[in-house]
Write an enzyme that holds these catalytic residues in place. Structure first.
Site, short mmCIF file in Angstrom:
data_model
loop_
_atom_site.label_atom_id
_atom_site.label_comp_id
_atom_site.label_asym_id
_atom_site.label_seq_id
_atom_site.Cartn_x
_atom_site.Cartn_y
_atom_site.Cartn_z
N SER A 130 -9.40 -0.22 7.88
CA SER A 130 -8.88 -0.30 6.76
C SER A 130 -8.40 -1.61 6.06
O SER A 130 -8.16 -1.67 4.78
CB SER A 130 -8.06 0.84 6.76
OG SER A 130 -8.39 2.20 6.83
N SER B 132 -9.23 1.91 4.01
CA SER B 132 -8.28 2.69 3.11
C SER B 132 -7.73 1.62 2.31
O SER B 132 -7.18 1.97 1.08
CB SER B 132 -7.65 3.45 3.68
OG SER B 132 -6.66 2.87 4.67
N LYS C 229 0.78 -1.12 -0.03
CA LYS C 229 -0.06 -0.10 -0.11
C LYS C 229 0.80 1.12 0.19
O LYS C 229 1.93 1.22 0.73
CB LYS C 229 -0.88 -0.02 1.36
CG LYS C 229 -2.04 1.14 1.35
CD LYS C 229 -2.96 0.59 2.68
CE LYS C 229 -3.94 1.94 2.80
NZ LYS C 229 -4.58 1.46 4.04
#
Length: 473
Positions: A181, A157, A82
């Site tokens: 997330s 997220s 990420k």
């Protein structure tokens, strides 16, 4: 039965095939990179394609393998990282245009742990601005789509991570979780994950200029999203390697003592002030029946008040954000994210001054209640959200949208606020989309949570296989 393409194989299958020399790391990575490049154009899950250097890394690992065997338990496995954690020489953008010049001087410990185990990074995945939405879109990289349905959110997220892993762009995707997330994206796409508890995985960015707030330190964790439970277990065993940069990490073995008798699972369908959709209730009942069939003793219980814990945790975090993060949001965030923060603060009024300190002190009370519950029921099967998957931009559609997506996520926030581990699996589907449930447990027993998730997965099947079958039919 036709042989599966390499990008559909689990990490567990890949490492076994590579170790037996039935294939090579280069072949695995090349095949997965080809899949990434074929699918990413319409999904936009990976925003930094590292495929060429990944193939070169795989080729070098094959040379090492020929001489001395696999370098570690993830030898040759393609993974994604990420964009809100450091990877040496790459931008840690966190979905923000102004942060493109933040180039990592070194790898974050979690990244290093995976690559030391032999994993190969093929790309970096999308996240919303400041990683602070339950969907994944931003002005820098654009919107990430859900591989099941373009209408739906991939979660946030770590939405880029979930979309990548479920569409075949590597069997393991790194993500992180401060309020959901890892779990929102897993629930949105039918992936599996376990949000680790406080102190389980190392967290630190070498590029950081200041320390994170105390609640961010206590609530945020690094983890993985996978298609199969066994791959979460495989990845986590390497990911937990100790790093002294994280003062909270405890070097505790991943696999704890085996239960001496049938594990008692507390079961609740309580969604408090939010009405539970019938599909959620069905998913919970299916998961319960799977656990009973697997030999668990499932008992309906009332837990300590999750509504109070979740709301308190979110308002406390908003209090910290208001002091330590809001300046950057105002200066560097889009007009949309700034408007959303205004709405966050109205819906979840930040605790301030003495009240913030008092509420943070109460955190121990909540944890104590749940620790005592876990003495009787080592696992708790519970809702994650009260409704199935939401539209991709629902959380940006005013206060009602925020409440439909984030405001109702009390079962999510509460686990972060208490630093407890919690996993996600999808036992059923509704309207062509996966429907998820959550299993929570005591700190440092992520292994027990994964056992329960695997018991469900064994009986209902791997959700990604339904997705792959649909796409090839």
């Amino acid at each position: 039965m036709a042989e599966k393409p390499v990008w559909q194989l689990s990490a567990s299958e890949l490492v076994n095939q590579i170790a037996r020399r039935e294939t090579t790391a280069e072949a695995v990575v090349a095949g997965t990179v080809a899949r990434m490049r074929a699918e990413n154009g319409h999904l936009n899950a990976v925003v930094d394609d590292l495929g060429d250097e990944a193939i070169e890394t795989a080729r070098n690992l094959d040379t090492v393998h020929d001489k001395s065997g696999p370098v570690g338990p993830l030898h040759g496995v393609p993974v994604t990282i990420k964009v809100n954690v450091d990877q040496k020489g790459k931008s840690t953008t966190n979905g923000v245009k102004a942060f493109t010049d933040i180039v990592a001087p070194d790898d974050a410990p979690f990244v290093r742990n995976l690559t030391n185990a032999g994993a190969i990074v093929i790309g970096r995945t999308n996240t919303p601005e400041f990683s602070f939405r339950a969907t994944t879109t931003n002005e820098l990289h654009g919107r990430t789509s859900n591989p099941w349905n373009d209408w739906a959110s991939p979660g946030g997220s770590s939405g880029g991570a979930s979309a990548a892993v479920m569409s075949g762009m590597g069997p393991i995707a790194h993500g992180n979780d401060i309020g959901g997330s890892l779990r929102f994206p897993a629930a949105a796409t039918g992936a599996v994950t376990v949000k680790p508890g406080l102190g389980r995985t190392p967290a630190w960015n070498p590029s950081q200029k200041a320390e994170r707030g105390m609640l961010a330190q206590l609530m945020s964790v690094q983890g993985v999203i996978c298609r199969e439970v066994r791959d979460v277990r495989l990845a986590m065993r390497s990911a937990i390697a100790y790093d002294p940069h994280d003062p909270w990490q405890a070097p505790v073995p991943f696999d704890g003592p085996a239960p001496e008798k049938a594990v008692k699972v507390g079961f609740t369908t309580n969604t408090y002030q939010f009405e539970a959709h019938p599909a959620i209730l069905q998913a919970l009942e299916t998961a319960r029946d799977c656990l009973i069939d697997a030999g668990y003793e499932v008992i309906e219980i009332e837990t300590p008040d999750i509504s109070e814990i979740g709301e308190t945790g979110y308002r406390a975090l908003m209090g910290e954000v208001n002091v330590l993060m809001l300046k950057d949001v105002r200066e560097h965030g889009s007009s949309e994210i700034n408007r959303m923060f205004d709405e966050y603060f109205e819906l979840f009024p930040p605790f301030r001054d003495d009240e913030l300190l008092q509420q943070m002190a109460r955190r121990s009370h909540f944890i104590r209640q749940w620790n005592l519950l876990f003495e009787r029921y080592p696992l708790v099967l519970c809702p994650f959200l009260p409704s199935p998957t939401y539209a991709w931009n629902r959380d940006a559609e005013g206060k009602d949208g925020i409440m439909d997506v984030l405001g109702c996520g009390i079962w999510s926030f509460a686990m972060n606020y208490m630093g407890l581990p919690a996993g996600i699996v999808s036992p059923s589907m509704y309207d062509g989309m996966p429907v998820a449930v959550q299993v929570a447990g005591k700190r440092f027993r992520e292994d027990l949570i994964l056992d329960a998730l695997e018991a469900v997965e064994t009986r209902v099947g791997v959700m990604a296989e339904k997705l792959f079958a649909r796409d090839t039919s």
